[in-house]
Design a protein around this motif. Sequence first.
Motif, PDB file in Angstrom:
ATOM      1  N   TYR A 272       0.894  -1.228  -0.097  1.00 10.55           N
ATOM      2  CA  TYR A 272       0.058   0.125   0.015  1.00 10.55           C
ATOM      3  C   TYR A 272       0.672   1.275  -0.026  1.00 10.55           C
ATOM      4  O   TYR A 272       0.694   2.222  -0.750  1.00 10.55           O
ATOM      5  CB  TYR A 272      -1.024  -0.062   1.139  1.00 10.55           C
ATOM      6  CG  TYR A 272      -1.773   0.993   1.589  1.00 10.55           C
ATOM      7  CD1 TYR A 272      -2.823   1.442   0.458  1.00 10.55           C
ATOM      8  CD2 TYR A 272      -1.629   2.201   2.388  1.00 10.55           C
ATOM      9  CE1 TYR A 272      -3.504   2.541   0.890  1.00 10.55           C
ATOM     10  CE2 TYR A 272      -2.289   3.357   2.429  1.00 10.55           C
ATOM     11  CZ  TYR A 272      -3.502   3.268   1.593  1.00 10.55           C
ATOM     12  OH  TYR A 272      -4.157   4.527   1.933  1.00 10.55           O
TER      13      TYR A 272
ATOM     14  N   PHE B  92       2.365   1.995  -3.539  1.00 10.15           N
ATOM     15  CA  PHE B  92       1.299   2.631  -4.352  1.00 10.15           C
ATOM     16  C   PHE B  92       1.214   4.175  -4.048  1.00 10.15           C
ATOM     17  O   PHE B  92       1.117   4.631  -5.012  1.00 10.15           O
ATOM     18  CB  PHE B  92       0.116   1.667  -4.025  1.00 10.15           C
ATOM     19  CG  PHE B  92      -1.290   2.352  -4.639  1.00 10.15           C
ATOM     20  CD1 PHE B  92      -1.480   2.810  -5.941  1.00 10.15           C
ATOM     21  CD2 PHE B  92      -2.202   2.989  -3.499  1.00 10.15           C
ATOM     22  CE1 PHE B  92      -2.429   3.487  -6.365  1.00 10.15           C
ATOM     23  CE2 PHE B  92      -3.452   3.429  -4.250  1.00 10.15           C
ATOM     24  CZ  PHE B  92      -3.623   3.830  -5.461  1.00 10.15           C
TER      25      PHE B  92
ATOM     26  N   GLN C 299       1.574  -5.753  -8.858  1.00 14.93           N
ATOM     27  CA  GLN C 299       1.602  -5.031  -7.616  1.00 14.93           C
ATOM     28  C   GLN C 299       0.308  -4.149  -7.640  1.00 14.93           C
ATOM     29  O   GLN C 299      -0.272  -4.142  -6.405  1.00 14.93           O
ATOM     30  CB  GLN C 299       2.616  -3.849  -7.462  1.00 14.93           C
ATOM     31  CG  GLN C 299       4.164  -4.465  -7.117  1.00 14.93           C
ATOM     32  CD  GLN C 299       5.056  -3.668  -7.245  1.00 14.93           C
ATOM     33  OE1 GLN C 299       5.292  -2.639  -8.191  1.00 14.93           O
ATOM     34  NE2 GLN C 299       6.048  -3.494  -6.181  1.00 14.93           N
TER      35      GLN C 299
ATOM     36  N   VAL D 161      -2.370  -4.472  -4.465  1.00 12.77           N
ATOM     37  CA  VAL D 161      -2.808  -3.417  -3.702  1.00 12.77           C
ATOM     38  C   VAL D 161      -4.267  -3.343  -3.822  1.00 12.77           C
ATOM     39  O   VAL D 161      -4.942  -3.159  -2.922  1.00 12.77           O
ATOM     40  CB  VAL D 161      -2.188  -2.168  -4.000  1.00 12.77           C
ATOM     41  CG1 VAL D 161      -2.729  -1.459  -5.245  1.00 12.77           C
ATOM     42  CG2 VAL D 161      -2.104  -1.109  -2.923  1.00 12.77           C
TER      43      VAL D 161
END
Length: 258
Positions: A154, A157, A229, A233
Amino acid sequence: MTTTYVFDNHSVHATEQHRCLSEAYDPITLARLAETGVGPGWRCLEVGAGGSSVAHWLAAHAGSVLATDIKPEHVTPVRGLTVLQHDVVHDPLPDNEFDLIHARLVLQHIPQREAVLRKLVRALKPGGWMQIDEFDISYGPVLLAPDERAAGLYEVFLAAKERTFRAAGGDGTWGRRVAASMAAAGLVDVDPVPALFPWHAGSPGVRLLVHHTHHLRDKLIAAGMTDEQLTGVRAVMADPRFRASSCVVYSVHGRRPA
């Protein structure tokens, strides 16, 4: 010449972007606008009208609203609302025209934000009000996550999204400086109100973030993320164990001296 904006209103994702923003942030925006005393007879300017929810509210309360956007196709007409394709950086605005000017999450994306702010101040009538709503995305910690890997993903991101904004000329931390900029531009009665919201799976702010993994996919990949990814996320933010704080939202009032 037009101003670059990281979220493209011509994208297939634009409608969902506007819906998520409205659901997440209209409550604080509209409550603060009501505090200005806006009412019948006020001439209002909504800068970067997007999906038009705020412009519609202003039209219902004031009766005379100019809603501008670089790509205004998503601004739906209602009584009292005039829609104008307008680049706030390069296109002129009339001086001493508006009783209330509002912009939400617009100026932080514009490298010329300070010059634009001064242009907006000149467009206010003496005694007129301005409301600027902006983020400071440097704060927004994970509070709970399924595991350490999920929390780290997270954060990866969020960092990639900040790099995406910066690469387009944006400043994701400008929210904390809006009040000082408004005072420096000559406004008085400057009143910054910071707000935080709890984020969890299904909350409006998290749905907006999930949407960004699609809307900004190509830019996030360019900022160093992978599709794996991004898929990961999304799963993190959908997990009922996930909890985070929102970034800080600053809603700032200022008034042009009479």
